[in-house]
Write an enzyme that holds these catalytic residues in place. Structure first.
Site, PDB file in Angstrom:
ATOM      1  CB  CYS A  91      -0.877  -0.136   1.257  1.00 26.56           C
ATOM      2  SG  CYS A  91      -2.093  -1.571   1.373  1.00 26.56           S
ATOM      3  CG  HIS A 141      -3.323   2.978   2.139  1.00 27.13           C
ATOM      4  ND1 HIS A 141      -3.949   2.777   0.775  1.00 27.13           N
ATOM      5  CD2 HIS A 141      -3.327   2.326   2.956  1.00 27.13           C
ATOM      6  CE1 HIS A 141      -4.125   1.484   1.122  1.00 27.13           C
ATOM      7  NE2 HIS A 141      -3.934   0.874   2.231  1.00 27.13           N
ATOM      8  CG  ASN A 191      -6.861  -1.216   1.425  1.00 26.71           C
ATOM      9  OD1 ASN A 191      -6.138  -0.810   0.459  1.00 26.71           O
ATOM     10  ND2 ASN A 191      -6.186  -1.356   2.438  1.00 26.71           N
TER      11      ASN A 191
HETATM   12  N1  ACO Z   1     -18.512  -9.631   9.496  1.00 26.18           N
HETATM   13  C1  ACO Z   1     -18.778  -9.787  10.667  1.00 26.18           C
HETATM   14  N2  ACO Z   1     -18.132 -10.046  11.744  1.00 26.18           N
HETATM   15  C2  ACO Z   1     -16.795 -10.056  11.613  1.00 26.18           C
HETATM   16  C3  ACO Z   1     -16.183 -10.073  10.157  1.00 26.18           C
HETATM   17  C4  ACO Z   1     -17.209  -9.473   9.110  1.00 26.18           C
HETATM   18  N3  ACO Z   1     -16.761  -9.215   7.834  1.00 26.18           N
HETATM   19  N4  ACO Z   1     -14.905 -10.033  10.287  1.00 26.18           N
HETATM   20  C5  ACO Z   1     -14.742 -10.327  11.584  1.00 26.18           C
HETATM   21  N5  ACO Z   1     -15.848 -10.541  12.085  1.00 26.18           N
HETATM   22  C6  ACO Z   1     -15.971 -10.839  13.518  1.00 26.18           C
HETATM   23  C7  ACO Z   1     -14.712 -11.672  14.125  1.00 26.18           C
HETATM   24  O1  ACO Z   1     -14.848 -13.067  13.997  1.00 26.18           O
HETATM   25  C8  ACO Z   1     -14.845 -11.653  15.564  1.00 26.18           C
HETATM   26  O2  ACO Z   1     -15.940 -12.374  16.154  1.00 26.18           O
HETATM   27  P1  ACO Z   1     -15.714 -12.960  17.679  1.00 26.18           P
HETATM   28  O3  ACO Z   1     -15.703 -11.739  18.501  1.00 26.18           O
HETATM   29  O4  ACO Z   1     -17.129 -13.559  17.876  1.00 26.18           O
HETATM   30  O5  ACO Z   1     -14.662 -13.685  17.456  1.00 26.18           O
HETATM   31  C9  ACO Z   1     -15.433  -9.837  15.824  1.00 26.18           C
HETATM   32  O6  ACO Z   1     -15.904  -9.784  14.389  1.00 26.18           O
HETATM   33  C10 ACO Z   1     -14.263  -8.994  15.944  1.00 26.18           C
HETATM   34  O7  ACO Z   1     -13.269  -9.384  15.131  1.00 26.18           O
HETATM   35  P2  ACO Z   1     -11.812  -8.364  15.283  1.00 26.18           P
HETATM   36  O8  ACO Z   1     -10.880  -8.768  14.196  1.00 26.18           O
HETATM   37  O9  ACO Z   1     -11.407  -8.180  16.525  1.00 26.18           O
HETATM   38  O10 ACO Z   1     -12.454  -7.149  14.685  1.00 26.18           O
HETATM   39  P3  ACO Z   1     -11.845  -5.499  14.626  1.00 26.18           P
HETATM   40  O11 ACO Z   1     -12.614  -4.682  15.435  1.00 26.18           O
HETATM   41  O12 ACO Z   1     -10.578  -5.592  14.768  1.00 26.18           O
HETATM   42  O13 ACO Z   1     -12.123  -5.025  13.155  1.00 26.18           O
HETATM   43  C11 ACO Z   1     -10.807  -4.745  11.224  1.00 26.18           C
HETATM   44  C12 ACO Z   1     -11.639  -5.795  12.281  1.00 26.18           C
HETATM   45  C13 ACO Z   1     -11.881  -3.999  10.372  1.00 26.18           C
HETATM   46  C14 ACO Z   1     -10.116  -5.638  10.004  1.00 26.18           C
HETATM   47  C15 ACO Z   1      -9.983  -3.891  11.986  1.00 26.18           C
HETATM   48  O14 ACO Z   1      -9.037  -4.812  12.722  1.00 26.18           O
HETATM   49  C16 ACO Z   1      -9.074  -2.875  11.192  1.00 26.18           C
HETATM   50  O15 ACO Z   1      -9.708  -1.898  10.621  1.00 26.18           O
HETATM   51  N6  ACO Z   1      -7.746  -3.468  11.020  1.00 26.18           N
HETATM   52  C17 ACO Z   1      -7.119  -2.444   9.821  1.00 26.18           C
HETATM   53  C18 ACO Z   1      -6.805  -3.578   8.936  1.00 26.18           C
HETATM   54  C19 ACO Z   1      -6.643  -3.027   7.456  1.00 26.18           C
HETATM   55  O16 ACO Z   1      -7.128  -1.760   7.025  1.00 26.18           O
HETATM   56  N7  ACO Z   1      -6.063  -3.698   6.584  1.00 26.18           N
HETATM   57  C20 ACO Z   1      -5.955  -3.377   5.491  1.00 26.18           C
HETATM   58  C21 ACO Z   1      -4.957  -3.838   4.682  1.00 26.18           C
HETATM   59  S1  ACO Z   1      -3.467  -2.978   5.419  1.00 26.18           S
HETATM   60  C22 ACO Z   1      -3.519  -1.512   4.806  1.00 26.18           C
HETATM   61  O17 ACO Z   1      -3.899  -1.376   3.781  1.00 26.18           O
HETATM   62  C23 ACO Z   1      -2.833  -0.668   5.847  1.00 26.18           C
END
Ligand code: ACO
Length: 325
Positions: free
Chosen positions: A111, A252, A282
């Site tokens: 990215c 980004h 993204n």
């Molecule tokens: N829909 C519904 N529920 C979901 C989904 C989904 N798509 N994905 C995960 N869950 C559930 C999980 O299973 C978990 O359930 P549980 O509590 O029963 O185990 C719950 O939601 C929470 O999961 P987390 O992974 O803890 O969710 P979090 O609040 O961290 O959000 C997210 C996830 C949105 C990916 C967040 O961590 C984030 O924004 N991270 C940054 C990642 C990113 O932007 N990556 C892009 C690539 S890197 C870059 O471009 C910089």
């Protein structure tokens, strides 16, 4: 020698996919995706490739600048999802657009790729080696997703953006004033996607093959919200500028929450952080040039405006630069 962006372009796959459509493929909801990421729609390829999207974006940038493809000295293409390991996608773009006099190669910094491409191009301009350089970011990330993994497939989209820069006289205001960039390979495995492993008559590893993106979302979130404001501050300091001096912060587009958290840490007005992640998802290296092109074509960029561009992602890699448009 100064750097002036004289053309921008972008290209998106024709098909848009909403959160509701993704609900047919994995157990998720529109509400969950919007709340956690700000994403509502993304474009997904139904045949468009990294090379075809990048070529279209480059052609639009050339057309806007009124420059012929044969005048281009160099094509830098940032991508982490090319169709071929070789030839590189930049050479495929060269062939498609007819930039017969250009040297072309790819940059893979995920990215951060477009931002690193821009600083690389700036170095070539500064040295006097080249005068007109196309820098593109192009991704078809949908082929790297496990469409059964709801924690990753909801985040990404496909698309490409490009800018054409030229060497400008020192009397011109447009330039890159400063940059700050870095890598943290020790944390690289928080976001990864493997290619084929070693396989030859001397060595073969019997491991389960998994060629899809793996991500520790919370680790990526922590990295981005800490590192992005820090490197923006570093670039601003090097430019002897403050947050208040900047007209727009073009970050980004990974996720709206990351951008909002960065704005908060910088004590900056969120209105100065344009976003299109709601419509695009993204697109890795393509997000910054696609957003730049949108802003440019909407007339929101004026010569003399001070912009911060910032990229961050797998590697881990991160960077920011301050430019005068
Ligand atoms: N829909 C519904 N529920 C979901 C989904 C989904 N798509 N994905 C995960 N869950 C559930 C999980 O299973 C978990 O359930 P549980 O509590 O029963 O185990 C719950 O939601 C929470 O999961 P987390 O992974 O803890 O969710 P979090 O609040 O961290 O959000 C997210 C996830 C949105 C990916 C967040 O961590 C984030 O924004 N991270 C940054 C990642 C990113 O932007 N990556 C892009 C690539 S890197 C870059 O471009 C910089």
């Amino acid at each position: 020698m100064r750097m002036k962006i004289i053309g921008t372009g972008s290209a998106l796959p024709k098909v848009t996919v909403s959160n509701k459509q993704i609900m047919d493929w994995v157990d998720t909801s529109d509400e969950w995706i919007r709340e956690r990421t700000g994403i509502a729609n993304r474009h997904l390829s139904t045949g468009e490739t990294v090379a075809s999207l990048a070529a279209e974006a480059c052609e639009k940038a050339l057309k806007q600048a009124g420059v012929k493809a044969e005048e281009v000295d160099m094509i830098l293409l940032a991508t982490c999802s090319p169709e071929y390991l070789l030839p590189c996608a930049a050479c495929q773009v060269q062939e498609r657009i007819g930039a017969a006099n250009a040297v072309a190669f790819d940059i893979n910094a995920a990215c951060s790729g477009f931002l690193f491409g821009l600083t690389t191009a700036q170095a070539y301009l500064q040295s006097g080696m080249y005068k007109k350089i196309l820098i593109a970011g192009s991704e078809v990330l949908s082929k790297l997703m496990n469409w059964g993994d709801r924690s990753t497939c909801i985040l990404f989209g496909d698309g490409a953006g490009a800018v054409l820069i030229e060497a400008a006289e020192d009397t011109q205001e447009s330039r890159m004033i400063s940059f700050s960039q870095g890598s943290d390979g020790a944390k690289g495995m928080v976001l990864s996607c493997r290619d084929r492993w070693i396989n030859n008559p001397l060595y073969k590893e019997n491991i389960q093959e998994d060629f899809y993106v793996q991500m520790d979302g919370q680790a990526v979130y922590r990295f981005a919200t800490r590192q992005v404001p820090a490197c923006i501050q570093d670039a601003l300091q090097k430019a002897f500028l403050t947050v208040e001096d900047i007209d727009l912060f073009i970050l980004h587009q990974a996720n709206a929450r990351i951008i909002e958290a960065a704005a908060k840490r910088l004590h900056a007005d969120i209105q100065k952080f344009p976003m299109n992640v709601d419509r695009m998802g993204n697109m890795s290296s393509a997000t910054i040039p696609v957003l730049l092109d949108e802003l440019n074509r909407e007339g929101r960029l004026k010569r003399g405006d001070k912009l911060v561009l910032s990229g961050f992602g797998a590697g881990l890699t991160f960077g920011a630069c301050v430019i005068v448009w």
